[in-house]
Design a protein around this motif. Structure first.
Motif, PDB file in Angstrom:
ATOM      1  N   GLY A   1      -3.809  73.954  43.507  1.00 43.92           N
ATOM      2  CA  GLY A   1      -2.755  73.769  42.532  1.00 43.92           C
ATOM      3  C   GLY A   1      -1.970  75.020  42.176  1.00 43.92           C
ATOM      4  O   GLY A   1      -1.052  74.958  41.365  1.00 43.92           O
ATOM      5  N   ALA A   2      -2.323  76.160  42.749  1.00 45.83           N
ATOM      6  CA  ALA A   2      -1.622  77.403  42.420  1.00 45.83           C
ATOM      7  C   ALA A   2      -0.205  77.379  42.982  1.00 45.83           C
ATOM      8  O   ALA A   2       0.039  76.875  44.073  1.00 45.83           O
ATOM      9  CB  ALA A   2      -2.372  78.600  42.985  1.00 45.83           C
ATOM     10  N   THR A   3       0.738  77.903  42.231  1.00 44.87           N
ATOM     11  CA  THR A   3       2.103  78.082  42.697  1.00 44.87           C
ATOM     12  C   THR A   3       2.222  79.499  43.237  1.00 44.87           C
ATOM     13  O   THR A   3       1.986  80.463  42.518  1.00 44.87           O
ATOM     14  CB  THR A   3       3.113  77.881  41.552  1.00 44.87           C
ATOM     15  OG1 THR A   3       2.954  76.551  41.043  1.00 44.87           O
ATOM     16  CG2 THR A   3       4.535  78.086  42.041  1.00 44.87           C
TER      17      THR A   3
ATOM     18  N   ALA B   1       1.411  62.730  42.152  1.00 50.65           N
ATOM     19  CA  ALA B   1       1.928  63.197  40.864  1.00 50.65           C
ATOM     20  C   ALA B   1       0.810  63.948  40.166  1.00 50.65           C
ATOM     21  O   ALA B   1      -0.373  63.700  40.399  1.00 50.65           O
ATOM     22  CB  ALA B   1       2.391  62.017  40.005  1.00 50.65           C
ATOM     23  N   SER B   2       1.201  64.896  39.325  1.00 51.24           N
ATOM     24  CA  SER B   2       0.243  65.666  38.541  1.00 51.24           C
ATOM     25  C   SER B   2       0.779  65.776  37.124  1.00 51.24           C
ATOM     26  O   SER B   2       1.959  66.080  36.933  1.00 51.24           O
ATOM     27  CB  SER B   2       0.042  67.052  39.155  1.00 51.24           C
ATOM     28  OG  SER B   2      -0.958  67.753  38.459  1.00 51.24           O
ATOM     29  N   PHE B   3      -0.079  65.495  36.154  1.00 52.04           N
ATOM     30  CA  PHE B   3       0.321  65.527  34.751  1.00 52.04           C
ATOM     31  C   PHE B   3      -0.650  66.393  33.971  1.00 52.04           C
ATOM     32  O   PHE B   3      -1.855  66.366  34.201  1.00 52.04           O
ATOM     33  CB  PHE B   3       0.310  64.114  34.150  1.00 52.04           C
ATOM     34  CG  PHE B   3       1.139  63.133  34.916  1.00 52.04           C
ATOM     35  CD1 PHE B   3       2.506  63.058  34.736  1.00 52.04           C
ATOM     36  CD2 PHE B   3       0.548  62.289  35.841  1.00 52.04           C
ATOM     37  CE1 PHE B   3       3.268  62.157  35.448  1.00 52.04           C
ATOM     38  CE2 PHE B   3       1.304  61.381  36.557  1.00 52.04           C
ATOM     39  CZ  PHE B   3       2.673  61.313  36.359  1.00 52.04           C
TER      40      PHE B   3
ATOM     41  N   VAL C   1      -5.865  66.912  29.164  1.00 52.56           N
ATOM     42  CA  VAL C   1      -6.403  66.405  30.429  1.00 52.56           C
ATOM     43  C   VAL C   1      -5.370  66.646  31.525  1.00 52.56           C
ATOM     44  O   VAL C   1      -4.187  66.408  31.331  1.00 52.56           O
ATOM     45  CB  VAL C   1      -6.700  64.883  30.340  1.00 52.56           C
ATOM     46  CG1 VAL C   1      -7.141  64.345  31.687  1.00 52.56           C
ATOM     47  CG2 VAL C   1      -7.740  64.595  29.277  1.00 52.56           C
ATOM     48  N   ILE C   2      -5.829  67.128  32.676  1.00 52.65           N
ATOM     49  CA  ILE C   2      -4.973  67.241  33.856  1.00 52.65           C
ATOM     50  C   ILE C   2      -5.292  66.048  34.743  1.00 52.65           C
ATOM     51  O   ILE C   2      -6.449  65.829  35.113  1.00 52.65           O
ATOM     52  CB  ILE C   2      -5.225  68.561  34.612  1.00 52.65           C
ATOM     53  CG1 ILE C   2      -4.859  69.751  33.722  1.00 52.65           C
ATOM     54  CG2 ILE C   2      -4.428  68.576  35.914  1.00 52.65           C
ATOM     55  CD1 ILE C   2      -5.212  71.086  34.310  1.00 52.65           C
ATOM     56  N   SER C   3      -4.269  65.261  35.063  1.00 57.90           N
ATOM     57  CA  SER C   3      -4.447  64.078  35.886  1.00 57.90           C
ATOM     58  C   SER C   3      -3.701  64.258  37.201  1.00 57.90           C
ATOM     59  O   SER C   3      -2.518  64.593  37.195  1.00 57.90           O
ATOM     60  CB  SER C   3      -3.901  62.840  35.167  1.00 57.90           C
ATOM     61  OG  SER C   3      -4.528  62.670  33.919  1.00 57.90           O
TER      62      SER C   3
END
Length: 194
Positions: A59-61, A150-152, A157-159
């Protein structure tokens, strides 16, 4: 001469409506985009290399510190102690190489440019940590993984949501057509049924 490749992705109106309401985007190995009914990705087997201080983690940018836009196969490119890439040295490698002459470990990888629906996108293909005085070599294969995701993050909470992945291997064929099946909610090879 580098090979040219293309991927056409099609979506029905129902599929686009469902994906948009779920805030999902198309993910193709090294890039993401919001889809239209008819989408085209074109790219060539041409690569660059980059250096970054971003840690390798899910998930790192990646924030690039330095980029060399075009590199040649069988050459090694030193990343010098001043923080940029030099031209190729005398070391012969099998694919695309670099040596980290900077005084600390950094993240390195290949970049590739693609045209997505007529817009140029330059993205990272991979990310690995290379310690000081170590070399790395990258051998790209023309295999794509395609899915929607998708990531929220609501603060508590990270979904992460994603569909099944369609893996496409480009061998003698350099063009592929796929469509999004809105019943199975995944990509299928072929043309969108009428």
């Amino acid at each position: 001469m580098s090979s040219a490749y293309s991927l056409k992705l099609e979506f029905s109106q129902a599929a686009l409506t469902a994906l948009n309401s779920a805030s999902e985007k198309v993910c193709v190995v090294w890039l993401t985009f919001k889809p239209f009914p008819h989408n085209t990705i074109d790219w060539a087997e041409a690569y660059g290399i980059y250096a970054s201080s971003t840690s390798v983690q899910h998930g790192a940018t990646i924030n690039r510190l330095s980029t060399l836009k075009a590199v040649s196969k069988t050459h090694q490119y030193p990343f010098n102690e001043s923080g940029f890439f030099d031209g190729p040295n005398q070391t012969h490698v099998k694919s695309y190489g670099l040596i980290n002459n900077y005084n600390e470990p950094l993240t390195f990888g290949l970049t590739q440019t693609a045209m997505v629906n007529g817009h140029q996108v330059d993205s990272e293909l991979n990310a690995v940590t290379v310690l000081h005085n170590q070399s790395a070599e990258f051998t790209p294969i023309v295999t794509l993984s395609v899915y929607v995701a998708a990531s929220f993050n609501n603060g508590s909470v990270i979904s992460d949501i994603s569909s099944n992945t369609l893996v496409l291997t480009y061998t003698s064929d350099t063009h592929k057509n796929i469509y999004y099946d809105d019943v199975q909610n995944c990509f299928v090879e072929g043309n969108l049924p009428l």
